[in-house]
Design a protein around this motif. Structure first.
Motif, mmCIF file in Angstrom:
data_model
loop_
_atom_site.group_PDB
_atom_site.id
_atom_site.type_symbol
_atom_site.label_atom_id
_atom_site.label_comp_id
_atom_site.label_asym_id
_atom_site.label_seq_id
_atom_site.Cartn_x
_atom_site.Cartn_y
_atom_site.Cartn_z
ATOM 1 N N ILE A 305 0.845 -1.199 0.000
ATOM 2 C CA ILE A 305 0.000 0.000 0.000
ATOM 3 C C ILE A 305 0.875 1.241 0.000
ATOM 4 O O ILE A 305 1.756 1.407 0.853
ATOM 5 N N ARG A 306 0.611 2.130 -0.945
ATOM 6 C CA ARG A 306 1.318 3.414 -1.018
ATOM 7 C C ARG A 306 0.315 4.534 -1.225
ATOM 8 O O ARG A 306 -0.858 4.294 -1.491
ATOM 9 N N ASP A 307 0.774 5.770 -1.110
ATOM 10 C CA ASP A 307 -0.116 6.922 -1.247
ATOM 11 C C ASP A 307 -0.670 7.002 -2.669
ATOM 12 O O ASP A 307 -0.023 6.607 -3.642
ATOM 13 N N GLN A 308 -1.871 7.566 -2.760
ATOM 14 C CA GLN A 308 -2.493 7.762 -4.066
ATOM 15 C C GLN A 308 -1.993 9.051 -4.711
ATOM 16 O O GLN A 308 -1.659 10.018 -4.025
ATOM 17 N N ASP A 309 -1.936 9.047 -6.043
ATOM 18 C CA ASP A 309 -1.685 10.262 -6.810
ATOM 19 C C ASP A 309 -3.023 10.843 -7.225
ATOM 20 O O ASP A 309 -3.851 10.155 -7.828
ATOM 21 N N GLU A 310 -3.255 12.104 -6.890
ATOM 22 C CA GLU A 310 -4.481 12.777 -7.290
ATOM 23 C C GLU A 310 -4.160 13.805 -8.355
ATOM 24 O O GLU A 310 -3.120 14.466 -8.299
ATOM 25 N N GLY A 311 -5.024 13.924 -9.334
ATOM 26 C CA GLY A 311 -4.795 14.872 -10.413
ATOM 27 C C GLY A 311 -5.970 14.918 -11.359
ATOM 28 O O GLY A 311 -7.117 14.687 -10.980
ATOM 29 N N LEU A 312 -5.672 15.227 -12.616
ATOM 30 C CA LEU A 312 -6.683 15.338 -13.651
ATOM 31 C C LEU A 312 -6.502 14.212 -14.659
ATOM 32 O O LEU A 312 -5.377 13.839 -15.005
ATOM 33 N N LYS A 313 -7.605 13.687 -15.124
ATOM 34 C CA LYS A 313 -7.592 12.543 -16.032
ATOM 35 C C LYS A 313 -7.781 13.018 -17.466
ATOM 36 O O LYS A 313 -8.767 13.696 -17.782
ATOM 37 N N VAL A 314 -6.827 12.661 -18.340
ATOM 38 C CA VAL A 314 -6.931 12.998 -19.761
ATOM 39 C C VAL A 314 -6.560 11.765 -20.582
ATOM 40 O O VAL A 314 -5.741 10.952 -20.150
ATOM 41 N N PRO A 315 -7.132 11.600 -21.757
ATOM 42 C CA PRO A 315 -6.760 10.459 -22.616
ATOM 43 C C PRO A 315 -5.330 10.599 -23.122
ATOM 44 O O PRO A 315 -4.837 11.716 -23.337
ATOM 45 N N VAL A 503 1.453 20.379 -19.628
ATOM 46 C CA VAL A 503 0.955 19.588 -18.496
ATOM 47 C C VAL A 503 2.111 18.779 -17.931
ATOM 48 O O VAL A 503 3.103 18.515 -18.615
ATOM 49 N N THR A 504 1.984 18.377 -16.671
ATOM 50 C CA THR A 504 2.940 17.480 -16.036
ATOM 51 C C THR A 504 2.275 16.128 -15.855
ATOM 52 O O THR A 504 1.293 16.011 -15.113
ATOM 53 N N VAL A 505 2.772 15.122 -16.567
ATOM 54 C CA VAL A 505 2.187 13.783 -16.498
ATOM 55 C C VAL A 505 2.720 13.085 -15.259
ATOM 56 O O VAL A 505 3.932 12.890 -15.107
ATOM 57 N N LEU A 506 1.808 12.711 -14.351
ATOM 58 C CA LEU A 506 2.188 12.018 -13.124
ATOM 59 C C LEU A 506 2.300 10.515 -13.337
ATOM 60 O O LEU A 506 3.226 9.875 -12.854
ATOM 61 N N LYS A 507 1.343 9.962 -14.082
ATOM 62 C CA LYS A 507 1.310 8.517 -14.266
ATOM 63 C C LYS A 507 0.425 8.190 -15.448
ATOM 64 O O LYS A 507 -0.554 8.888 -15.717
ATOM 65 N N THR A 508 0.766 7.124 -16.160
ATOM 66 C CA THR A 508 -0.042 6.639 -17.276
ATOM 67 C C THR A 508 -0.605 5.278 -16.914
ATOM 68 O O THR A 508 0.132 4.373 -16.529
ATOM 69 N N VAL A 509 -1.928 5.156 -17.027
ATOM 70 C CA VAL A 509 -2.615 3.903 -16.715
ATOM 71 C C VAL A 509 -3.525 3.559 -17.882
ATOM 72 O O VAL A 509 -4.476 4.299 -18.171
ATOM 73 N N ASP A 510 -3.201 2.462 -18.566
ATOM 74 C CA ASP A 510 -3.985 2.003 -19.713
ATOM 75 C C ASP A 510 -4.066 3.115 -20.758
ATOM 76 O O ASP A 510 -3.046 3.586 -21.223
ATOM 77 N N GLU A 511 -5.274 3.588 -21.084
ATOM 78 C CA GLU A 511 -5.462 4.564 -22.151
ATOM 79 C C GLU A 511 -5.539 5.996 -21.641
ATOM 80 O O GLU A 511 -5.822 6.917 -22.406
ATOM 81 N N PHE A 512 -5.299 6.189 -20.353
ATOM 82 C CA PHE A 512 -5.423 7.525 -19.780
ATOM 83 C C PHE A 512 -4.141 7.909 -19.045
ATOM 84 O O PHE A 512 -3.347 7.063 -18.646
ATOM 85 N N ALA A 513 -3.979 9.223 -18.885
ATOM 86 C CA ALA A 513 -2.851 9.761 -18.139
ATOM 87 C C ALA A 513 -3.389 10.624 -17.006
ATOM 88 O O ALA A 513 -4.406 11.309 -17.160
#
Length: 541
Positions: A305-315, A503-513
């Motif tokens: 378990i680690r902290d969550q990244d919160e931000g904005l979701k974009v394709p 924008v600053t990309v924090l993380k990429t998951v599947d089809e979204f960043a």
């Protein structure tokens, strides 16, 4: 002859007035626009929303326990009396070996089972089957092994009662009892990982396709010297799993980790170490509880378990990169307008080849502690950046001294170290006579006083429109040698045009960043869904 025969018909000319032309032109324009819009590929818009992504680390590991095997000295039919998972004392009888099979045959021929199975026993068995059917899914097929063990334990419990009854009623001289050499938990499977040495861990140990598990059952024939029962003497155990350097770096700030085992509801908090092996790195987690929960399992999945990244979701399709100039922030200046700090002093050549100075106010996409990232389209390759601040002479106050009205100029704006009573040359940017730009000029003046960080100089050689530039020629930068960086961004469509916004990309998951919140893009902003369909500054609607 009729009078009508003398009438000659003349065709009247068609009169075209201005109103008809205007209406026809408007109609033609509308038709052309409609055709163009119909032929144009539609541009999809995406509305930005909030989101969060967990940074949990999922690893597939091995459960390593202190597992002691007990062997039989005789061959025969094995009969177990202790349920799987039950604790025994050292010296307790765990099972017997029937050398002739008489006990097994007697039990098989007796009606004792039916006599012992009451309605409550049947209800227990039906409940086990019902619970498994309700919870079954393809994703949890591995639970079938737990179900099998639960049923076997229930059957073994009933069998034990029959066995003990038969031993009491009959005198079997061919039975040899197997006693436990340890105090601990009894379990009835062997898989080859008993006595496992954690220090010799290797990648092939985690290959499930080569895993073999032998279940020990009552009534099976065993040979002399074979392993017939396993005892786990200690509650302490370990989980080891392959781990990458990136994952190790993410855990480097703590010697303890919180994790879940097999997606359980409870969170375990335990210490860990890293094992450096010849074929990779492995995490070693030491535990002193929950052994019983996973006693029958060798392969475990742990979720750290680690902290969550919160931000904005974009394709991902909305992301685009842009080449920008990376310029030291010290070259930003307020110029003649102290309220505007997003300008650069630039030296460029005019049509006659003379150096002229100008203030350039480009689009600055991003500013960090040391650099600003600037749109290159505002500069020419032959331009030269002049560093730091400027002062307009008209904004400077004149101080009355015996020598006359003097300017108090910061020493940092002088080209060299000076002393009182010395004549110096001060570089300024001076307007050209025709007002088309500025040129570099040297003003020779006398330094009368030096007080603190200021030099008090004769003001007669300056013009009110002159601009002092802090720094010297050695600290200039040619635009042609500026570092070019790639900046991530999206096309913002709030104003009807495709505006590049970083924008600053924090993380990429599947089809979204997941991009950083609080920068240029905000929740509910409209962006271009597919950045490949447009170009920067294209009109969208």
């Amino acid at each position: 002859m009729s009078r009508n025969n003398n009438v000659v018909k003349i065709n009247k000319p068609i009169k075209v007035n201005a109103a008809t032309c205007v209406v026809a032109a408007i109609l033609l324009y509308v038709i052309i626009c409609v055709i163009k819009m119909a032929a144009k590929e539609p541009i999809s818009i995406y509305r930005v929303s909030k989101s969060n992504v967990n940074n949990n680390i999922t690893l597939n590991g091995l459960a390593i326990r202190d597992e002691q095997l007990i062997k039989t000295t005789n061959a025969g039919y094995v009969c177990y009396y202790i349920r799987d998972g039950e604790k025994v004392m050292k010296g307790s009888t765990v099972c017997t070996v029937d050398e002739t099979g008489s006990l097994v045959n007697t039990v098989a021929d007796s009606d004792g089972f039916e006599a012992l199975l009451n309605e409550e026993d049947y209800a227990d068995i039906r409940e086990l089957i019902s619970l498994y059917k309700v919870s079954y899914s393809d994703e949890t097929f591995f639970e079938a092994y737990n179900f099998e063990n639960n049923v076997n334990n229930k059957v073994l419990e009933l069998t034990n009662e029959v066995m003990m009854q038969q031993i009491t009623d009959n005198n079997f001289s061919n039975l040899s009892g197997i006693k436990s050499s340890y105090s601990g938990i009894v379990t009835y499977y062997i898989d080859g990982y008993e006595g496992y040495d954690i220090s010799k861990v290797k990648a092939s140990d985690f290959d499930k396709s080569k895993y073999s598990k032998q279940t020990l059952k009552t009534g099976e024939i065993v040979s002399a010297g074979s392993d017939i029962v396993k005892i786990i003497p200690s509650e302490k155990w370990n989980i080891i799993a392959p781990i990458t350097d990136q994952q190790i770096s993410a855990l480097a700030d703590s010697e303890m980790i919180s994790f879940k085992i097999n997606n359980s509801s409870y969170i375990v908090y335990m210490p860990y170490t890293i094992i450096n092996s010849a074929d990779g790195k492995y995490i070693n987690i030491s535990l002193d509880k929950y052994l019983y929960n996973y006693m029958a399992e060798r392969f475990l999945t742990i979720e750290i378990i680690r902290d969550q990244d919160e931000g904005l979701k974009v394709p991902n399709s909305a992301l685009v990169t842009k080449d920008v100039y990376k310029i030291p922030i010290s070259y930003l200046t307020a110029g003649g307008n102290q309220s505007n700090e997003n300008r650069f002093n630039v030296q460029s050549k005019d049509e006659n080849g003379n150096l002229v100075n100008k203030l350039v106010e480009p689009t600055i996409f991003k500013i960090d502690e040391d650099y600003c990232y600037v749109d290159p389209s505002f500069f020419e390759d032959t331009d030269v950046l002049v560093p730091k601040n400027t002062i307009t002479m008209s904004s400077m106050e004149k101080v009355a001294y015996a020598e006359g009205n003097l300017y108090a100029i910061p020493l940092s704006y002088l080209n060299a170290s000076v002393t009182e009573g010395q004549s110096v040359k001060i570089s300024v940017q001076r307007k050209k006579d025709d007002g088309s730009g500025r040129i570099n000029a040297d003003v020779e003046t006398m330094v009368y006083h030096i007080i603190g960080d200021y030099a008090y100089v004769d003001s007669s050689g300056f013009k009110d429109t002159d601009i002092l530039v802090e720094g010297d020629a050695s600290s200039t930068i040619a635009v042609s040698v500026l570092e070019i960086k790639k900046l991530d961004g999206v096309y913002l469509a709030n104003r009807g045009t495709a505006e590049f916004t970083y924008v600053t990309v924090l993380k990429t998951v599947d089809e979204f960043a997941l991009i950083k919140n609080g920068e240029e893009i905000n929740v509910y902003d409209n962006i271009i869904l597919d950045s490949s369909k447009v170009v920067e500054n294209q009109v969208i609607y």
